[in-house]
Design an enzyme around this catalytic site. Structure first.
Site, PDB file in Angstrom:
ATOM      1  N   HIS A 141      -0.074 -10.944  -5.719  1.00 37.21           N
ATOM      2  CA  HIS A 141      -1.442 -10.803  -6.231  1.00 37.21           C
ATOM      3  C   HIS A 141      -2.369 -11.501  -5.230  1.00 37.21           C
ATOM      4  O   HIS A 141      -1.963 -12.465  -4.573  1.00 37.21           O
ATOM      5  CB  HIS A 141      -1.488 -11.507  -7.588  1.00 37.21           C
ATOM      6  CG  HIS A 141      -2.784 -11.395  -8.322  1.00 37.21           C
ATOM      7  ND1 HIS A 141      -3.868 -12.188  -8.036  1.00 37.21           N
ATOM      8  CD2 HIS A 141      -3.155 -10.595  -9.348  1.00 37.21           C
ATOM      9  CE1 HIS A 141      -4.856 -11.876  -8.858  1.00 37.21           C
ATOM     10  NE2 HIS A 141      -4.447 -10.918  -9.670  1.00 37.21           N
ATOM     11  N   ASP A 148       4.551 -18.333  -8.193  1.00 43.68           N
ATOM     12  CA  ASP A 148       3.477 -17.827  -9.041  1.00 43.68           C
ATOM     13  C   ASP A 148       4.132 -17.166 -10.261  1.00 43.68           C
ATOM     14  O   ASP A 148       4.698 -16.069 -10.162  1.00 43.68           O
ATOM     15  CB  ASP A 148       2.636 -16.824  -8.237  1.00 43.68           C
ATOM     16  CG  ASP A 148       1.598 -16.108  -9.098  1.00 43.68           C
ATOM     17  OD1 ASP A 148       1.617 -16.281 -10.335  1.00 43.68           O
ATOM     18  OD2 ASP A 148       0.771 -15.375  -8.526  1.00 43.68           O
ATOM     19  N   GLN A 154       3.094 -13.576 -14.071  1.00 40.92           N
ATOM     20  CA  GLN A 154       3.633 -12.380 -14.733  1.00 40.92           C
ATOM     21  C   GLN A 154       5.023 -12.592 -15.311  1.00 40.92           C
ATOM     22  O   GLN A 154       5.509 -11.765 -16.073  1.00 40.92           O
ATOM     23  CB  GLN A 154       3.675 -11.206 -13.744  1.00 40.92           C
ATOM     24  CG  GLN A 154       2.310 -10.711 -13.324  1.00 40.92           C
ATOM     25  CD  GLN A 154       1.536 -10.061 -14.466  1.00 40.92           C
ATOM     26  OE1 GLN A 154       2.114  -9.608 -15.457  1.00 40.92           O
ATOM     27  NE2 GLN A 154       0.226 -10.020 -14.338  1.00 40.92           N
ATOM     28  N   LYS A 188      -1.973 -14.879 -20.448  1.00 43.20           N
ATOM     29  CA  LYS A 188      -0.939 -13.826 -20.385  1.00 43.20           C
ATOM     30  C   LYS A 188       0.209 -14.158 -21.343  1.00 43.20           C
ATOM     31  O   LYS A 188       1.188 -13.442 -21.456  1.00 43.20           O
ATOM     32  CB  LYS A 188      -0.423 -13.693 -18.956  1.00 43.20           C
ATOM     33  CG  LYS A 188      -1.513 -13.297 -17.962  1.00 43.20           C
ATOM     34  CD  LYS A 188      -0.948 -12.750 -16.713  1.00 43.20           C
ATOM     35  CE  LYS A 188      -1.943 -12.762 -15.563  1.00 43.20           C
ATOM     36  NZ  LYS A 188      -2.909 -11.670 -15.604  1.00 43.20           N
ATOM     37  N   CYS A 191      -5.486  -5.958  -7.978  1.00 41.37           N
ATOM     38  CA  CYS A 191      -5.601  -7.184  -7.159  1.00 41.37           C
ATOM     39  C   CYS A 191      -4.345  -7.373  -6.314  1.00 41.37           C
ATOM     40  O   CYS A 191      -3.877  -8.505  -6.123  1.00 41.37           O
ATOM     41  CB  CYS A 191      -5.845  -8.420  -8.020  1.00 41.37           C
ATOM     42  SG  CYS A 191      -7.310  -8.329  -9.033  1.00 41.37           S
TER      43      CYS A 191
HETATM   44  N1  C6P Z   1      -3.241 -10.673 -12.847  1.00 49.42           N
HETATM   45  C1  C6P Z   1      -3.470  -8.392 -13.642  1.00 49.42           C
HETATM   46  O1  C6P Z   1      -4.075  -7.488 -14.243  1.00 49.42           O
HETATM   47  P1  C6P Z   1      -5.649 -15.735 -13.300  1.00 49.42           P
HETATM   48  O2  C6P Z   1      -6.722 -14.708 -13.125  1.00 49.42           O
HETATM   49  O3  C6P Z   1      -5.905 -16.969 -12.488  1.00 49.42           O
HETATM   50  O4  C6P Z   1      -5.301 -16.001 -14.720  1.00 49.42           O
HETATM   51  O5  C6P Z   1      -4.297 -15.045 -12.719  1.00 49.42           O
HETATM   52  C2  C6P Z   1      -4.277 -14.539 -11.406  1.00 49.42           C
HETATM   53  C3  C6P Z   1      -2.944 -13.910 -11.136  1.00 49.42           C
HETATM   54  C4  C6P Z   1      -2.097 -14.512 -10.226  1.00 49.42           C
HETATM   55  N2  C6P Z   1      -0.880 -14.026  -9.975  1.00 49.42           N
HETATM   56  C5  C6P Z   1      -0.419 -12.925 -10.600  1.00 49.42           C
HETATM   57  C6  C6P Z   1       0.965 -12.440 -10.317  1.00 49.42           C
HETATM   58  C7  C6P Z   1      -1.235 -12.262 -11.521  1.00 49.42           C
HETATM   59  O6  C6P Z   1      -0.782 -11.174 -12.132  1.00 49.42           O
HETATM   60  C8  C6P Z   1      -2.546 -12.750 -11.791  1.00 49.42           C
HETATM   61  C9  C6P Z   1      -3.456 -12.034 -12.734  1.00 49.42           C
HETATM   62  C10 C6P Z   1      -3.961  -9.817 -13.759  1.00 49.42           C
HETATM   63  O7  C6P Z   1      -2.475  -8.163 -12.975  1.00 49.42           O
HETATM   64  C11 C6P Z   1      -5.457  -9.898 -13.605  1.00 49.42           C
HETATM   65  S1  C6P Z   1      -5.990  -9.548 -11.975  1.00 49.42           S
END
Ligand code: C6P
Length: 404
Positions: free
Chosen positions: A121, A198, A201, A224, A362
């Site tokens: 991401h 990270d 997910q 999430k 993203c």
């Molecule tokens: N992915 C998706 O629709 P935040 O925004 O900080 O809570 O998470 C960012 C982020 C970082 N790493 C991974 C693997 C992610 O999937 C995400 C967030 C969402 O896939 C929103 S872009």
């Protein structure tokens, strides 16, 4: 296994109608829905003990502090961290990664190497690119196969004494691939490199044991995980958190302030400047209680059933192609229909009450890998059903017939 009908009753939003149709929420990888007990914990906080924490001698402040610190203990237990001060409460995954990447500025020099993967991401790419710009370190990228899996032999070839930190996702948000992080961590350690995972997910489906994984950092977002937005956690090994400088300066992260010199608070407060998202932290703890009550192992088995069912049904649609075909996947299906823009399908099925994400998610390097502008991404959760998948598949077919 568990009663999905009963579980659905826990989520008020699932009663909603969208454009006259019952909501079918298949955008769980973006944000999961929130059970009533999590929502009520926020209402209860504002109704009964809203106050700033760690600061007041009065009853409300003490109650709020106890609840917030209680949540930290729940998070510590859930992720099996050795010490509660190894849990830093952040605003989410992005915040956690930026905190670590910023902290590495003083630890790197020109020519050092850092390793990312092509499955990441943007939140796990851009902060490190910025770090490389600041320090002159070199960013190396683990490539991916057509199935959307990391090519581990290439990773192993990349590692050397020059590698200072490796940062990879536990699970890909765009494809659902579950990466072999145990092996990736072990290999990084052989070269003395730090490693950040990270977990944005992975955490809705897998309960990571940070002690057993032996990673240096693990990050995730509560939204999430059936929790609210604007709160997440960074796990960091104590030795690393002691070594890294504070990320932000402000109230609560200090020991003593004079104009000559300021000394910093102990962990975890050194990394928690300013008034935090108090109700969010408390609700994060409640969300973990909720998930643990159901059991993440049961959740993963059920979601895998949904994944297999939906994959089979979708593949019956002519001209439909799924991206990310690893055998180790979470319940995410990214697909396109030849000749149709993903956005058009997403817009039409929204009219039928179905929420999916369309676009690059993203994760533009993954889209470039497949030479496509984006995909339609359906991501399932334990409160979804096979009946919803049937409606979804019919809707995709209907949209296809309208557009071709
Ligand atoms: N992915 C998706 O629709 P935040 O925004 O900080 O809570 O998470 C960012 C982020 C970082 N790493 C991974 C693997 C992610 O999937 C995400 C967030 C969402 O896939 C929103 S872009």
């Amino acid at each position: 296994m568990f009663n999905v009908d009963n579980i659905r009753k826990d989520f008020p939003i699932l009663q909603r109608k969208i454009n006259g149709h019952p909501l079918i929420y298949f955008d769980n990888a973006a944000t999961s829905q929130t059970p009533d007990m999590v929502i009520q914990s926020i209402v209860d906080y504002y109704n009964n003990y809203n106050a700033n924490i760690h600061r007041g001698v009065h009853t409300l402040s003490q109650e709020a502090t106890d609840a917030y610190e209680g949540a930290r203990l729940k998070i510590q237990k859930h992720f099996n961290a050795k010490k509660s001060h190894e849990i830093i409460l952040t605003s989410g995954t992005t915040h956690g990664i930026n905190l670590v990447a910023s902290g590495f500025t003083s630890l790197l020099k020109g020519g050092d190497e850092v390793i990312v993967s092509a499955l990441e991401h943007h939140s796990n790419i851009v902060p490190w690119q910025m770090l490389c710009e600041r320090t002159g370190a070199i960013l190396k990228v683990i490539p991916i196969s057509l199935k959307g899996e990391l090519i581990i032999e290439e990773y192993e070839k990349m590692l050397s004494e020059k590698t200072k930190i490796v940062f990879v996702g536990h699970v890909s948000n765009a494809l659902g691939t579950i990466n072999p992080i145990e092996h990736i961590i072990k290999k990084a350690k052989e070269f003395g490199a730090a490693i950040l995972i990270d977990g944005a997910q992975a955490t809705p489906h897998i309960k990571p044991d940070v002690e057993q994984l032996d990673c240096d950092f693990y990050v995730c977002s509560a939204h999430k995980l059936c929790g609210p937005t604007g709160i997440g956690m960074l796990y960091g090994k104590e030795e690393w958190l002691l070594k890294l400088p504070p990320y932000q300066g402000g109230g609560e992260m200090i020991n003593e302030v004079t104009f000559e010199k300021t000394t910093y608070a102990d962990l975890p407060h050194k990394f928690e400047a300013g008034t935090p998202n108090i109700s969010g932290g408390i609700a994060f703890g409640i969300a973990l209680d909720y998930l643990n009550h159901i059991g993440l192992d049961k959740i993963a088995i059920y979601e895998n059933e949904l994944l297999n069912y939906a994959t089979k049904k979708l593949l019956e649609i002519d001209r439909l192609k799924i991206y990310g075909t690893s055998t180790k996947k979470t319940a995410v299906i990214s697909f396109n229909i030849e000749g149709i823009h993903p956005y058009d399908i997403g817009t039409i099925i929204d009219k039928l009450g179905i929420a999916v994400r369309t676009g690059h998610h993203c994760a533009q390097p993954i889209m470039d890998h497949y030479n496509i502008p984006g995909t339609i991404r359906a991501s399932f959760s334990f409160y979804n059903t096979k009946e919803e998948i049937d409606v979804f598949v019919k809707a995709v077919e209907r949209a296809k017939n309208m557009l071709l």
